[in-house]
Design a protein around this motif. Sequence first.
Motif, PDB file in Angstrom:
ATOM      1  N   UNK A   1     -40.674   0.370  47.722  1.00 14.57           N
ATOM      2  CA  UNK A   1     -39.422   0.645  47.025  1.00 14.57           C
ATOM      3  C   UNK A   1     -38.623  -0.643  46.862  1.00 14.57           C
ATOM      4  N   UNK A   2     -38.154  -0.877  45.671  1.00 19.75           N
ATOM      5  CA  UNK A   2     -37.361  -2.077  45.377  1.00 19.75           C
ATOM      6  C   UNK A   2     -35.959  -1.642  44.990  1.00 19.75           C
ATOM      7  N   UNK A   3     -34.981  -2.264  45.584  1.00 19.33           N
ATOM      8  CA  UNK A   3     -33.598  -2.019  45.204  1.00 19.33           C
ATOM      9  C   UNK A   3     -33.049  -3.243  44.500  1.00 19.33           C
ATOM     10  N   UNK A   4     -32.323  -2.993  43.429  1.00 13.17           N
ATOM     11  CA  UNK A   4     -31.761  -4.078  42.633  1.00 13.17           C
ATOM     12  C   UNK A   4     -30.240  -3.987  42.659  1.00 13.17           C
ATOM     13  N   UNK A   5     -29.602  -5.116  42.880  1.00 15.29           N
ATOM     14  CA  UNK A   5     -28.142  -5.145  42.942  1.00 15.29           C
ATOM     15  C   UNK A   5     -27.630  -6.217  41.989  1.00 15.29           C
ATOM     16  N   UNK A   6     -26.878  -5.778  40.973  1.00 16.55           N
ATOM     17  CA  UNK A   6     -26.307  -6.712  40.014  1.00 16.55           C
ATOM     18  C   UNK A   6     -24.924  -7.162  40.455  1.00 16.55           C
ATOM     19  N   UNK A   7     -24.539  -8.330  39.973  1.00 22.74           N
ATOM     20  CA  UNK A   7     -23.186  -8.829  40.194  1.00 22.74           C
ATOM     21  C   UNK A   7     -22.837  -9.805  39.080  1.00 22.74           C
ATOM     22  N   UNK A   8     -21.550 -10.104  38.969  1.00 22.94           N
ATOM     23  CA  UNK A   8     -21.119 -11.123  38.020  1.00 22.94           C
ATOM     24  C   UNK A   8     -20.412 -10.611  36.787  1.00 22.94           C
ATOM     25  N   UNK A   9     -20.331  -9.299  36.632  1.00 22.55           N
ATOM     26  CA  UNK A   9     -19.637  -8.768  35.463  1.00 22.55           C
ATOM     27  C   UNK A   9     -18.146  -9.018  35.545  1.00 22.55           C
TER      28      UNK A   9
END
Length: 124
Positions: A1-9
């Motif tokens: 399982x891979x979790x992705x976390x975005x940031x920077x918006x």
Amino acid sequence: QVQLVESGGGLVQTGDSLRLSCRPSGRTFSSYTMGWFRQAPGKEREFVASMDWRGDRTFYADSVKGRFTISRDNAKIIVSLQMSNLKPEDTAVYYCAGSKYGSASGNPGSYDYWGQGTQVTVSS
């Protein structure tokens, strides 16, 4: 399982630049093709950019070509989307997506893992 976390918006003005980042969990990041998609209110999710798992092929939507750049750093386990000369029509929630050994397709259905999204708003 891979979790992705975005940031920077965030909220920027027309012509400004913004850099989005996506940090996948796990130690097999180097085997994942990564993509960026966006979804504006009332519209379908659309392809923005992708980079294959080898890091030697990149693809861009025509609407962002020449303004956006996707990059990845396997050592730091991060994929970025540098956005320049932003326009109001770039306003959307931006999603990071991953696919193991994927083809860097622009089809959202080709990606197995998705982040929660980060809002980008460009004011005129």
